[in-house]
Enzyme design. Structure first.
Site, PDB file in Angstrom:
ATOM      1  N   ALA A 188       0.656   5.518   0.298  1.00 14.70           N
ATOM      2  CA  ALA A 188      -0.187   6.672   0.584  1.00 14.70           C
ATOM      3  C   ALA A 188       0.623   7.956   0.441  1.00 14.70           C
ATOM      4  CB  ALA A 188      -0.780   6.547   1.987  1.00 14.70           C
ATOM      5  N   ALA A 239       0.864  -1.184   0.000  1.00  8.18           N
ATOM      6  CA  ALA A 239       0.000   0.000   0.000  1.00  8.18           C
ATOM      7  C   ALA A 239       0.893   1.225   0.000  1.00  8.18           C
ATOM      8  CB  ALA A 239      -0.914   0.011   1.227  1.00  8.18           C
ATOM      9  N   VAL A 277       3.549   0.822   2.982  1.00 12.18           N
ATOM     10  CA  VAL A 277       3.599  -0.335   3.872  1.00 12.18           C
ATOM     11  C   VAL A 277       4.162  -1.540   3.126  1.00 12.18           C
ATOM     12  CG1 VAL A 277       2.237  -1.909   5.305  1.00 12.18           C
ATOM     13  CG2 VAL A 277       1.646   0.525   5.208  1.00 12.18           C
ATOM     14  N   ILE A 280       1.962   9.969   2.651  1.00 15.38           N
ATOM     15  CA  ILE A 280       3.076  10.197   3.564  1.00 15.38           C
ATOM     16  C   ILE A 280       4.001   8.991   3.655  1.00 15.38           C
ATOM     17  CG2 ILE A 280       3.605  10.440   6.036  1.00 15.38           C
ATOM     18  CD1 ILE A 280       1.394  12.420   6.275  1.00 15.38           C
ATOM     19  N   ASP A 331     -10.497   7.681  11.820  1.00 17.30           N
ATOM     20  CA  ASP A 331     -10.479   7.379  10.388  1.00 17.30           C
ATOM     21  C   ASP A 331     -10.949   5.937  10.200  1.00 17.30           C
ATOM     22  OD1 ASP A 331     -10.108   8.130   7.774  1.00 17.30           O
ATOM     23  OD2 ASP A 331      -7.981   7.631   7.716  1.00 17.30           O
TER      24      ASP A 331
END
Length: 511
Positions: free
Chosen positions: A135, A133, A140, A137, A290
């Site tokens: 994103a 993954a 993973v 910032i 979130d």
């Protein structure tokens, strides 16, 4: 650094907004006057060709922010929690912002991990996968610890992300100053304060030790929650730019077909995710802010697993009690009590009429509760409630906005699992239990006990405080300080006696 050198970045930003048709969406969200629209778009139009094209399949605002890069994506995510600033329509667009970017290379990730942990990667991990993954910032990787063979998830910050974010934040501050200077109407939205809030959120996310700390605190609070688990923080393999957690193995909560194939009860999962959120918000005052399907999985044993703790919400105990009483009042249709709670908490100015406010709340509640129970939306109720309180002069409270936003998200998760879920029926026992344990004689005894403990902590200092008060009142300089000194002395003595009495009462009631 902030300054004129950021003008080019702002020009590129404006050009991208214009090219993606997001400019009109933003101006509508801020209710910009016609003259401001004309001037701004006239200035930006010649530079339109400099803007990034973005993905045409996305909504305009989402398309523009994604094209502009990580800082803008994160800024959009933060603004999605502030419908009070950008309006409901734009907040909804930003809420579905896909926080996905092309990953950086595994070689760069290994180098960053080695630098952060201070030892060769192969001495720590048996293997590290390509990114699973990516994103705005961080990204993973799945890995296995050499010491135990355990599967783990390694979150690694993007190389140079701190510097990139700081450059864009400086440009944001320049934009906020320009907006306040050229558009006085926008000052009520406090653009500089919004950027300061954003900077605080981002700086926290750029230190993964803080996210690891949030995960650890959340795990301690929820250790006894049945049917809920969190991946364990591996502190030995974590640092400022790298965080290692246990691997969360399970089915994505948003994949209904996979949940059905695995034999999970979706109706039961929907009720549980809602109860968990309410317990975390009311009982602990610390909740996952979130909590969408992308951050939730279902383990093979049926437990709900939460991860990604970059955005967490905190509510102090007093605010939790107010929130619970408001929810409880609506559940019981006691609109007068809901109105009184708002006044008692100072949310609505004291010069407003409480009965008029109660009638306004009834106008909010009755149409909703007249619906079939499965169609009653807590999120919709909270939206209407904020509209009414705004009309009565209630000031924006950021912690309640975040709570409202998360409540809407969690309700959406629950309904995606079971469209016929009765939100209020599920919420009622959680709220009633909190009311019983937090508002009543036992809660009063605990509050008095805590007060006594605080006063006792200052016990060794009471003689010096009394002496200082007496010296001040004996000073011939001014009569007002004398009166203040005696009041201070009296307050100290009364406080000490009250603390002792409170402690005695607490012991009696709890014993």
């Amino acid at each position: 650094m902030r300054g004129p050198h950021n003008i080019w970045r702002l020009i590129r930003t404006g050009a991208t907004l214009e090219r993606t048709n997001a400019m009109s969406v933003v101006l509508d969200a801020f209710n910009a006057p016609r003259t401001v629209r004309l001037v701004l778009r006239s200035v930006v139009w010649p530079f339109r060709w400099l803007g990034y094209k973005g993905d045409p399949s996305m909504p305009p605002a989402t398309r523009a922010l994604t094209a502009l890069g990580p800082a803008y994506i994160k800024f959009g995510q933060v603004l999605s929690t502030r419908p009070d600033v950008v309006g409901d329509e734009l907040a909804n667009q930003l809420r579905v912002l896909q926080d996905k970017l092309p990953p950086f290379s595994l070689a760069e990730a290994r180098k960053s991990i080695e630098t952060e942990l201070g030892e060769p990667v192969d001495d720590v991990f048996l293997e590290i996968s390509e990114p699973v993954a990516a994103a705005s910032i961080a990204q993973v990787h799945k890995a296995r610890l050499r010491e135990t063979g355990e599967a783990v998830a390694i979150k690694v910050l993007r190389p140079g992300i701190e510097r990139a974010f700081q450059k864009d934040i400086d440009a944001f501050y320049l934009a906020a100053n320009v907006i306040e200077f050229l558009a006085p109407f926008a000052r009520r939205l406090r653009p500089n304060e919004v950027i300061t809030h954003f900077e605080g959120v981002v700086m926290g996310e750029l230190d993964l030790r803080l996210e690891a700390s949030s995960a650890s605190e959340f795990a301690a609070n929820t250790a006894n929650d049945e049917g809920f688990q969190l991946p364990e923080v591996k502190w030995r393999y974590s640092g400022r730019r790298v965080m290692t957690l246990g691997w969360a193995e399970g089915v994505a909560l948003g994949d209904n077909d996979a949940l059905d194939a695995a034999g999970h009860d979706r109706a039961q999962l929907g009720e549980r995710v809602l109860r968990l959120f309410l317990n975390h918000a009311l009982r602990d005052g610390f909740f996952h802010a979130d909590m969408h399907q992308g951050n939730l999985k279902v383990a093979p044993d049926g437990d709900i697993i939460a991860y990604d703790f970059g955005i967490m919400g905190h509510i102090d105990e007093y605010t939790r009690r107010v929130y619970a009483e408001i929810l409880y009042g609506f559940i019981r249709k006691d609109y007068k009590r809901v109105a009184e709670v708002h006044f008692e908490a100072g949310y609505v100015p004291a010069d407003r009429d409480v009965d008029e406010f109660a009638r306004a709340l009834r106008a909010v509640g009755e149409p909703i509760f007249g619906l079939d129970a499965t169609k009653v939306s807590m999120g919709r109720l909270l939206n209407y409630l904020f509209e009414v309180t705004e009309r009565f002069g209630m000031e924006t409270r950021t912690e309640l906005i975040l709570l409202q936003r998360t409540m809407v998200v969690v309700e959406g998760v629950a309904r995606s699992l079971n469209p016929h879920i009765n939100i209020w029926k599920v919420a009622q026992p959680v709220v009633e239990n909190y009311i019983r344990t937090s508002i009543g004689p036992a809660a009063l005894a605990r509050d008095l006990g805590k007060t006594a403990i605080v006063l006792a902590r200052f016990g060794p200092r009471l003689p010096s405080l009394v002496e200082a008060a007496l010296v001040r009142q004996a000073s011939p300089q001014d009569q007002a300080p004398q009166r203040s000194g005696w009041l201070t002395w009296l307050a100290v003595v009364v406080g000490a006696l009250g603390g002792a009495a409170a402690m005695a009462l607490a012991v009696h009631l709890l014993g």
